[in-house]
Design an enzyme around this catalytic site. Structure first.
Site, PDB file in Angstrom:
ATOM      1  N   TRP A 158       0.793  -1.281   0.076  1.00  0.00           N
ATOM      2  CA  TRP A 158       0.010   0.027   0.172  1.00  0.00           C
ATOM      3  C   TRP A 158       0.656   1.297   0.128  1.00  0.00           C
ATOM      4  CZ3 TRP A 158       1.787   2.783   4.077  1.00  0.00           C
ATOM      5  CH2 TRP A 158       2.225   2.044   5.204  1.00  0.00           C
ATOM      6  N   ASN A 159       2.205   1.359   0.229  1.00  0.00           N
ATOM      7  CA  ASN A 159       2.812   2.379   0.431  1.00  0.00           C
ATOM      8  C   ASN A 159       3.206   3.136  -0.769  1.00  0.00           C
ATOM      9  OD1 ASN A 159       4.739   0.403  -0.109  1.00  0.00           O
ATOM     10  ND2 ASN A 159       6.499   1.152   1.368  1.00  0.00           N
ATOM     11  N   LYS A 182      -2.736  -8.552  -7.611  1.00  0.00           N
ATOM     12  CA  LYS A 182      -3.447  -8.450  -6.186  1.00  0.00           C
ATOM     13  C   LYS A 182      -2.738  -7.112  -5.588  1.00  0.00           C
ATOM     14  CE  LYS A 182      -3.330  -9.678  -2.122  1.00  0.00           C
ATOM     15  NZ  LYS A 182      -3.477  -8.242  -1.601  1.00  0.00           N
ATOM     16  N   PRO A 183      -3.241  -5.904  -5.500  1.00  0.00           N
ATOM     17  CA  PRO A 183      -2.845  -4.735  -4.879  1.00  0.00           C
ATOM     18  C   PRO A 183      -3.134  -4.942  -3.420  1.00  0.00           C
ATOM     19  CG  PRO A 183      -4.820  -4.153  -6.061  1.00  0.00           C
ATOM     20  CD  PRO A 183      -4.568  -5.552  -6.320  1.00  0.00           C
ATOM     21  N   GLY A 238       6.727  -6.445   0.456  1.00  0.00           N
ATOM     22  CA  GLY A 238       5.992  -6.355   1.532  1.00  0.00           C
ATOM     23  C   GLY A 238       7.023  -6.803   2.709  1.00  0.00           C
ATOM     24  N   SER A 239       6.067  -7.472   3.562  1.00  0.00           N
ATOM     25  CA  SER A 239       6.887  -7.679   4.890  1.00  0.00           C
ATOM     26  C   SER A 239       7.590  -9.022   4.892  1.00  0.00           C
ATOM     27  CB  SER A 239       5.754  -7.946   6.116  1.00  0.00           C
ATOM     28  OG  SER A 239       5.229  -9.038   5.903  1.00  0.00           O
ATOM     29  N   GLU A 260      10.798  -8.412  -2.204  1.00  0.00           N
ATOM     30  CA  GLU A 260      11.272  -7.284  -1.835  1.00  0.00           C
ATOM     31  C   GLU A 260      10.899  -6.814  -0.398  1.00  0.00           C
ATOM     32  OE1 GLU A 260      11.383  -3.780  -0.876  1.00  0.00           O
ATOM     33  OE2 GLU A 260      10.571  -2.896  -3.013  1.00  0.00           O
ATOM     34  N   LEU A 261      11.546  -7.161   0.656  1.00  0.00           N
ATOM     35  CA  LEU A 261      11.130  -7.326   1.853  1.00  0.00           C
ATOM     36  C   LEU A 261      11.641  -6.182   2.726  1.00  0.00           C
ATOM     37  CD1 LEU A 261      11.273 -11.135   2.192  1.00  0.00           C
ATOM     38  CD2 LEU A 261       9.477  -9.921   1.274  1.00  0.00           C
ATOM     39  N   CYS A 294      10.202   1.251   2.442  1.00  0.00           N
ATOM     40  CA  CYS A 294      10.916   0.147   2.938  1.00  0.00           C
ATOM     41  C   CYS A 294      12.370   0.480   3.126  1.00  0.00           C
ATOM     42  CB  CYS A 294      11.109  -1.091   1.807  1.00  0.00           C
ATOM     43  SG  CYS A 294       9.343  -1.826   1.930  1.00  0.00           S
ATOM     44  N   GLU A 392      10.973  -2.627  12.011  1.00  0.00           N
ATOM     45  CA  GLU A 392      10.858  -1.194  11.400  1.00  0.00           C
ATOM     46  C   GLU A 392       9.700  -0.591  11.863  1.00  0.00           C
ATOM     47  OE1 GLU A 392      11.411  -1.269   6.569  1.00  0.00           O
ATOM     48  OE2 GLU A 392      10.315  -2.929   7.288  1.00  0.00           O
TER      49      GLU A 392
END
Ligand code: SIN
Length: 490
Positions: A158-159, A182-183, A238-239, A260-261, A294, A392
């Protein structure tokens, strides 16, 4: 054909599957809200397993023709999509601000940033070379060609509701893959609008499919892609816990993965740094998107002899940042994405203060503005016992840690399972070389806070994931190499 759209044209409330806007098979819907006010912006289709399956069916059917299209024809479609994004940059920027909360200037900037990946990969589409392997045996010709992996599932955060999905879809389409996407449930509208523009640009039915899902429906929807052998690659931002789940669950069908975490980025200020430049670099990197990035510095290490001075300089600048809803043209920081996000920020600050951190500025919720606002904050005397040193914060909080020498700074910076971005400020060329080599991160900003670019490889090491987005390397994750061995030539 109209190419410039109104906001109301771009707000789509259904899934996009096989070139059509369709309701959820189960008929479910969910609300998308404005984080600045809590108001419902739209009530949209809520996709689960069956919708995910329908998207994969369409993408699998469309794959052979898209794979076989001439690269220059795929490039032309991507260039048209890019042009439409630029033409509609203002309205897309407003849509991003509306559902994500970032100030309009940042929302519009994100459109240009996302569009730059589309233009980049449109050009790269025509430059996917293989190799003719020097002859090893008489009568045999050996070569290596690159082929699209097949159907790609793109799962985005979402960022950056536009840039993250653009930089996944663009390389996939460029090389000839088809996509199911899927967003995030907080910000699906921008992605749906982007897909609408892709359709206007001539992306054929089935080549790009997008479903929206609420938090509850997302799990079965994504699980369907994870277990479906036709989906050959997952690309996710995401996470780290979700990234690990995707890796585990997709193992059964051995898909390619790009993850990409989480980051927990260090930012080191050495005593030989240009302190004014370091303050400005920190503001740029830390407060972009209100700290919800991130690659935002999460831990700022400052050498002892310049520690107090740097803290004062930084706090003065941070105190001037204007926090306001995106509708205020002077806003520099908007609301956080939701209540969970603000609660986490407050928990980190409270924990740090209870363990001895000093608040130089901020340190509180801004409830007069709304429930999701938090003041830009600088905390001195941060230590490794505090939660914000290992988790984080994902918000506008700068904890300042003190260090004595280079070895201590490098040890502290690397003392984390994560390794996405890192930053340092120094004017000593030998130190710059040493520290760049020793930092365990996929990205190093040296006397620079703005590191993101479509031309550069973006991605991490350690538990920040694998794979690279952007640059010439960004195509590799969507390609497989086929070795051709032709005999009987003599
Ligand atoms: C992210 O926060 O995941 C991406 C930030 C960027 O592309 O600069």
């Amino acid at each position: 054909m109209a190419t410039k759209f109104e906001l109301s044209d771009l707000i789509r409330t259904e899934h996009f599957i096989d070139g059509k806007w369709v309701a959820s098979i189960g008929g479910k819907r969910f609300d998308v809200t404005n984080p600045a006010t809590g108001e419902v912006i739209a009530t949209i289709a809520d996709g689960g397993e069956a919708d995910a399956r329908a998207a994969t069916d369409a993408a699998a059917r469309a794959f052979p023709a898209w794979r076989d299209a001439l690269p220059k024809d795929r490039a032309a479609v991507l260039h048209r999509w890019h042009a439409l994004m630029l033409e509609n940059a203002d309205v897309l920027g407003r849509l991003i601000s509306l559902e994500q909360g970032k100030p309009f200037a940042e929302g519009r900037g994100e459109v240009l940033y996302g569009a730059s990946y589309v233009a980049w990969f449109a050009d790269e589409a025509t430059r996917i070379y293989g190799d003719l392997i020097p002859q090893q045996q008489r009568g045999k010709r050996m070569s290596a060609v690159k082929e699209p992996v097949g159907v790609v599932a793109a799962i985005t955060p979402w960022n950056f509701p536009l840039a993250m999905i653009a930089r996944k879809i663009a390389p996939a389409l460029a090389v000839g893959c088809t996509v199911v996407g899927k967003p995030a449930e907080d910000t699906p509208l921008t992605a749906l609008a982007l897909v609408m523009l892709a359709h206007e640009a001539g992306v054929p039915p089935g080549v790009l499919n997008l479903i929206a899902s609420s938090r509850e429906s997302a799990v079965p929807a994504v699980a369907d892609w994870l277990h479906d052998g036709r989906v050959r690659k997952i690309t996710f931002t995401g996470s780290t816990p979700v990234g690990k789940y995707l890796a585990r669950e997709s193992a059964e069908t051995l898909k390619k993965l790009s993850l990409e975490l989480g980051g927990n980025a260090p930012f080191i200020v050495f005593d030989d740094a240009d302190l004014d430049a370091a303050v400005e670099g920190l503001l740029v990197s830390k407060f972009r998107n209100g700290g919800q990035t991130c690659v935002c510095p999460n831990r700022v290490y400052v050498q002892s002899s310049v520690y107090e001075k740097f803290g004062d300089m930084l706090a003065k600048r941070v105190a001037t940042l204007k926090v306001a809803p995106a509708t205020d043209s002077a806003a520099q920081i908007g609301p956080m994405i939701n209540a969970r996000a603000v609660d986490k920020i407050a928990r980190h600050v409270d924990d740090a203060v209870s363990k001895g951190a000093r608040t130089l500025t901020g340190g509180k919720r801004l409830t007069a503005l709304g429930p999701n606002y938090y003041a830009p904050t600088v905390l001195a005397d941060a230590t490794s016992e505090m939660q914000l040193s290992c988790e984080e914060t994902f918000g506008p909080v700068v904890p300042l840690f003190r260090f004595e020498d280079e070895a201590e700074a490098i040890h502290a910076a690397n003392d984390t399972p994560f390794g996405l971005a890192s930053y340092f400020y120094s004017q000593d060329v030998r130190r710059i070389d040493r520290v760049s080599r020793q930092l365990e991160a996929g990205i190093v900003g040296i006397n620079e806070g703005a590191i993101s670019s479509e031309a550069a490889p973006f991605g991490g090491v350690k538990e920040s994931g694998y794979g690279r987005e952007g640059s010439k390397y960004g195509l590799d994750d969507y390609l497989s190499i086929k070795y051709l061995c032709q005999g009987g030539l003599d």
